[in-house]
Design a protein around this motif. Structure first.
Motif, PDB file in Angstrom:
ATOM      1  N   GLU A 108       8.603 -10.730  -3.251  1.00  0.00           N
ATOM      2  CA  GLU A 108       8.603  -9.404  -3.187  1.00  0.00           C
ATOM      3  C   GLU A 108       8.494  -8.766  -4.391  1.00  0.00           C
ATOM      4  O   GLU A 108       9.063  -9.254  -5.670  1.00  0.00           O
ATOM      5  N   ARG A 124       7.108  -1.113  -2.624  1.00  0.00           N
ATOM      6  CA  ARG A 124       7.665  -2.323  -2.340  1.00  0.00           C
ATOM      7  C   ARG A 124       6.496  -3.221  -1.610  1.00  0.00           C
ATOM      8  O   ARG A 124       6.028  -2.841  -0.458  1.00  0.00           O
ATOM      9  N   HIS A 125       6.217  -4.486  -1.911  1.00  0.00           N
ATOM     10  CA  HIS A 125       5.560  -5.081  -1.308  1.00  0.00           C
ATOM     11  C   HIS A 125       6.284  -6.675  -1.026  1.00  0.00           C
ATOM     12  O   HIS A 125       6.736  -7.208  -1.736  1.00  0.00           O
ATOM     13  N   ALA A 126       5.851  -7.399   0.238  1.00  0.00           N
ATOM     14  CA  ALA A 126       6.509  -8.650   0.435  1.00  0.00           C
ATOM     15  C   ALA A 126       5.250  -9.403   0.964  1.00  0.00           C
ATOM     16  O   ALA A 126       4.211  -8.824   1.468  1.00  0.00           O
ATOM     17  N   PHE A 147      12.078  -7.681   6.979  1.00  0.00           N
ATOM     18  CA  PHE A 147      11.659  -6.902   5.580  1.00  0.00           C
ATOM     19  C   PHE A 147      11.824  -5.273   5.852  1.00  0.00           C
ATOM     20  O   PHE A 147      12.498  -4.716   4.997  1.00  0.00           O
ATOM     21  N   CYS A 151      14.325  -2.874   4.036  1.00  0.00           N
ATOM     22  CA  CYS A 151      13.767  -1.909   3.217  1.00  0.00           C
ATOM     23  C   CYS A 151      14.767  -0.568   3.429  1.00  0.00           C
ATOM     24  O   CYS A 151      15.022   0.230   2.610  1.00  0.00           O
TER      25      CYS A 151
END
Length: 237
Positions: A108, A124-126, A147, A151
Motif C-alpha cells: 500500500e 491511496r494505492h493498494a 481495502f 479506507c
C-alpha cells in the motif's frame, strides 16, 4: 505469473497539510482503529532535509468462514516506511505485510499533498496478490473489498483525530459540501491493464479515460517510489 489487483482511492481532508502530518503520527488509537493492536517506531532519521521513518504495526481483521481454512485470526505484522518532505510538502508512506504473504500480500502506498485551496489530498494505492492455488481470485477480491472498507474507516478515524487535535480549526469554505469523503475508487487487475493496452489502440480519449490514465500514471510513479523506499530501508522479509 502472479496476478495482482490494484485499487485506488482518493480522500480530501479539510485541514492543512501541516495539520494532517501532525495528526498522522498520532492517528492511533481512534474509534475506527480497533484492528490496530500495537505500533512501534524502529528507526527515524533526517537525510537531505527529509524525515525517514520506519514503524512496525500489529493488526488483525475478521476472516470470513471460507478463509479460516487458510488463515486463523491471528495478528499480522505490518512494516510502514515513510518519507516526510517539508520543502515540497509531501508525505509518502509505503506499507506491506511481512507475514502470511503467500496467502495474501498487500503493498500500500499513500501520498499526502497540499492542495491549492489549503486542504490535503491523500491518494491511496493498494496492490493485492495471492499465491493460493485455486483461490487466488477469491482472496484478491476479498482483499480489495477489505481495502475499500478499511479506507473509509481510516478516513473516519483520521478525521476524528484531526477534530480532537484542532478543535478551533476553521474549515475551508467550499461550493460543495466540505465533508471529507472518499472521492473515487478504482479497481483493476494488472492482467486487465495489459489487455486494455492491446485492445484499445487509437480511440478518442474521453474524460473518464483521461482520468483512468492519470490514475495509472500516478500509481506507476508511486510504485517506483515504493521500490526506492524499500531499497533505502532494505528489510529482510
Amino acid at each position: 505469473m502472479v496476478v495482482s489487483s490494484h485499487c485506488c482511492t482518493e480522500t480530501v481532508f479539510d485541514y492543512s497539510w501541516k495539520q494532517v502530518v501532525q495528526a498522522f503520527w498520532n492517528r492511533y488509537p481512534n474509534p475506527s482503529s480497533n484492528h490496530v493492536l500495537t505500533e512501534d517506531t524502529i528507526s527515524r532519521e533526517v537525510r537531505d532535509g527529509k524525515l525517514y521513518s520506519r514503524r512496525i504495526l500489529s493488526k488483525t481483521n475478521h476472516v470470513p468462514k471460507w478463509g479460516e481454512r487458510f488463515y486463523k485470526n491471528t495478528p499480522i505484522k505490518i512494516i510502514e516506511d515513510s518519507i516526510l518532505d517539508p520543502k515540497n510538502k509531501t508525505l509518502t508512506t509505503f506499507t506491506r505485510n511481512i507475514g502470511m504473504k503467500k496467502i495474501m500480500k498487500v503493498d500500500e502506498i499513500v501520498e499526502y499533498t497540499e492542495q491549492k485551496d489549503g486542504r490535503t489530498l491523500a491518494i491511496r494505492h493498494a496492490y493485492i496478490s495471492s499465491q493460493v492455488f485455486g483461490f487466488s481470485r477469491a482472496i484478491r477480491a476479498f482483499g480489495v473489498e477489505r481495502f475499500k472498507s478499511n479506507c473509509l474507516k481510516t478516513a473516519n478515524g483520521f478525521n476524528f483525530v484531526l477534530c480532537n487535535m484542532f478543535p478551533n480549526h476553521k474549515h475551508v469554505a467550499l461550493v460543495r459540501s466540505p465533508t471529507p469523503a472518499v472521492l473515487s475508487i478504482t479497481t483493476k487487475s494488472n492482467l486487465e491493464q495489459q489487455q486494455q493496452q492491446h485492445h484499445h489502440p487509437a480511440q478518442t480519449v474521453s474524460k473518464a479515460e483521461s482520468f483512468k490514465k492519470g490514475v495509472k500514471q500516478s500509481y506507476d510513479f508511486l510504485k517506483c517510489q515504493a521500490s526506492k523506499i524499500a531499497q533505502m530501508f532494505s528489510i529482510k522479509n
